[in-house]
Design an enzyme around this catalytic site. Structure first.
Site, PDB file in Angstrom:
ATOM      1  N   GLY A 148       0.813  -1.215   0.000  1.00 45.71           N
ATOM      2  CA  GLY A 148       0.000   0.000   0.000  1.00 45.71           C
ATOM      3  C   GLY A 148       0.841   1.256   0.000  1.00 45.71           C
ATOM      4  O   GLY A 148       2.059   1.217   0.184  1.00 45.71           O
TER       5      GLY A 148
ATOM      6  N   GLY B 180       0.374   5.628   1.100  1.00 48.73           N
ATOM      7  CA  GLY B 180      -0.433   6.723   1.609  1.00 48.73           C
ATOM      8  C   GLY B 180       0.208   8.062   1.314  1.00 48.73           C
ATOM      9  O   GLY B 180       1.209   8.145   0.592  1.00 48.73           O
ATOM     10  N   GLY B 181      -0.377   9.098   1.879  1.00 47.93           N
ATOM     11  CA  GLY B 181       0.133  10.438   1.627  1.00 47.93           C
ATOM     12  C   GLY B 181       1.477  10.701   2.280  1.00 47.93           C
ATOM     13  O   GLY B 181       2.212  11.589   1.849  1.00 47.93           O
TER      14      GLY B 181
ATOM     15  N   ASP C  16      -9.703  11.633   8.547  1.00 46.39           N
ATOM     16  CA  ASP C  16      -9.459  11.044   7.222  1.00 46.39           C
ATOM     17  C   ASP C  16     -10.098   9.669   7.124  1.00 46.39           C
ATOM     18  O   ASP C  16      -9.520   8.733   6.564  1.00 46.39           O
ATOM     19  CB  ASP C  16      -7.959  10.953   6.948  1.00 46.39           C
TER      20      ASP C  16
ATOM     21  N   VAL D 134       3.709   1.225   2.489  1.00 46.16           N
ATOM     22  CA  VAL D 134       3.514   0.132   3.436  1.00 46.16           C
ATOM     23  C   VAL D 134       4.015  -1.169   2.824  1.00 46.16           C
ATOM     24  O   VAL D 134       3.710  -1.486   1.666  1.00 46.16           O
ATOM     25  CB  VAL D 134       2.028  -0.001   3.823  1.00 46.16           C
TER      26      VAL D 134
ATOM     27  N   LYS E  62       5.100   0.671   7.774  1.00 49.57           N
ATOM     28  CA  LYS E  62       4.830   1.940   7.097  1.00 49.57           C
ATOM     29  C   LYS E  62       6.085   2.805   7.177  1.00 49.57           C
ATOM     30  O   LYS E  62       6.417   3.358   8.210  1.00 49.57           O
ATOM     31  CB  LYS E  62       3.645   2.663   7.744  1.00 49.57           C
TER      32      LYS E  62
END
Length: 454
Positions: free
Chosen positions: A35, A37-38, A168, A42, A56
């Site tokens: 994954g 994210g901003g 979020d 990950v 992460k």
């Protein structure tokens, strides 16, 4: 009922070396990436103990690294709940790396930061969203909604002195374990407040599509921010990724009735459903609650406490109904899919195939109806033998252009009823479906959706 604190574990997060994280992720290779994210990427890794974790690794962003890392770390250290992602460990190391500048080598200081979480095998909720016609069953979707609400309730009300706002909430930040239990993740934007009053922020946060109007217009933050995001997620869980846009296109009651009818049709053909009446009640009350959560006027939205109370009320009303048993209605015809999707192309006829399955010991008559000026059906009526299948083709007539934003409000209606053996197709008429007793007649309303060509 479980204790509200739901302590997941008393074990403190471990201090893990960057070398160890490199080893278990093959130097953060692409094949280990699960994954992005901003603020980081990950990766999946396995510790020597056999425990699978999600690592992460934060991006190197000038001026944001320490702030973002410490904020998320501190917020995660404060929360321990079975519907909140569990922090397993962390890494914060500074090392020096050589770089070349104008033919000379210099050593630059590099800070490596990573947060390590329990690994959840089913991934994010995004991977499991679908409309009413397919995907997760009714009970599983309800349990996911209830778990998200309990996790959010813990954030908002778990401490008397501090109230945490996630800011979020979205399907990508809801992770699922092997039993489809949801866990709220990604606390990079979360805020901790000492009071429950409204706060103003200058910097934009959140994800477009899940942000409430008062934040877009005035940058106002309150608990109702998360409630708005929650409402959109509930609608998407119940009615698919396009559920919220569908709800905005029609009056609230019409949307409630449509989703209710779609789920009723699916539950009727699902062998595992315990009580059709109980499930129908749960659907309707859940959608009504979700639409309250997305009210543009913040004052009209419920608090997360009120949402939990409503879910408990739904369950208390459902329990007496679960003990009721009844024979499945005769003449029940299962339809697949429960939505007609036409990949729209101007000036071209486009067809969809529907499968009808008579899952009863009786003969069944069916009739298909829609707007004849725009669609036609072959066949539009017929007789089905017990435990048989029948295919019908629905065709959209050639049109000059699609409606604005590809939105369509047309419906395709299929009626069916149990009939006597020996009835012919020519004997089927409108009166057949009005004179038969109501418990052996069914009417299924299928939404028609225009899909843009890839």
């Amino acid at each position: 009922m479980e204790n509200k604190s739901h302590r997941a574990t008393t074990e403190m997060p471990r201090d893990l070396t960057f070398k160890l994280l490199e080893d278990i992720t093959n130097k953060f290779s692409e094949e280990h990436k699960v994954g992005k994210g901003g603020y980081g990427e990950v990766y999946k890794g396995v510790l020597q103990s056999g425990e699978v974790i999600a690592v992460k690794k934060l991006f190197h962003q000038q001026g944001l690294d320490d702030v973002q890392f410490e904020k998320e770390f501190n917020n995660l250290m404060r929360v321990q709940h079975h519907n909140i992602i569990r922090l397993v460990g962390y890494c914060y190391e500074t090392r020096h790396k050589h770089i070349e500048v104008n033919g000379k080598y210099h050593f630059a200081e590099i800070a490596e930061r990573a947060l390590c979480f329990e690994y959840l095998q089913q991934g994010s909720l995004t991977n499991h969203l679908s409309d009413e016609s397919c995907g997760l069953d009714w009970d599983t979707r309800y349990k996911i909604i209830k778990g998200i609400c309990e996790g959010l309730n813990y954030l908002h009300n778990g401490s008397k002195d501090n109230h945490m706002y996630h800011l979020d909430l979205k399907p990508e930040n809801i992770l699922l374990d092997t039993k489809m239990k949801p866990k709220i993740a990604d606390f990079g934007l979360s805020r901790l407040f000492g009071t429950t009053q409204t706060h103003i922020t200058k910097n934009y946060a959140g994800t477009i599509g899940y942000v409430p109007p008062e934040y877009i217009d005035k940058r106002q933050i309150s608990k109702k921010y998360d409630v708005f995001s929650l409402g959109i997620i509930i609608i998407q869980i119940r009615a698919g990724p396009l559920g919220y846009s569908r709800s905005a296109e029609m009056p609230s009651q019409q949307f409630i009735d449509l989703v209710h009818e779609n789920w009723k049709n699916r539950c009727q053909t699902t062998p595992k459903h315990k009580s059709l009446e109980a499930d129908s009640l749960e659907v309707k009350m859940c959608i009504e609650m979700a639409l309250r959560c997305v009210e543009p006027d913040r004052a009209r939205r419920p608090s997360i406490t009120e949402v939990i109370d409503k879910l408990n009320e739904i369950e208390s009303l459902k329990l007496p109904l679960l003990g009721q048993t009844s024979d499945p209605p005769k003449g029940r015809v299962e339809i697949d899919p429960l939505e007609l999707r036409f990949p729209f192309e101007p000036n071209k006829e486009i067809s969809c195939v529907l499968q009808l399955m008579n899952k009863s010991d009786d003969f069944a008559a069916f009739s298909a109806k829609t707007n004849k000026s725009k669609y036609y059906t072959q066949p539009d009526k017929g007789i089905m033998s017990p435990w048989s299948k029948r295919y019908i083709v629905a065709t959209m007539r050639a049109q000059d252009g699609a409606p604005s934003d590809m939105q369509c409000t047309d419906l395709f209606i299929v009626q069916n009823a149990s009939v006597s053996e020996g009835l012919a197709d020519s004997d089927i008429n409108e009166q057949l479906f009005t004179k038969v007793a109501p418990n052996v007649v069914d009417e299924v309303k299928l939404p028609i959706v225009y899909v843009p060509l890839p």
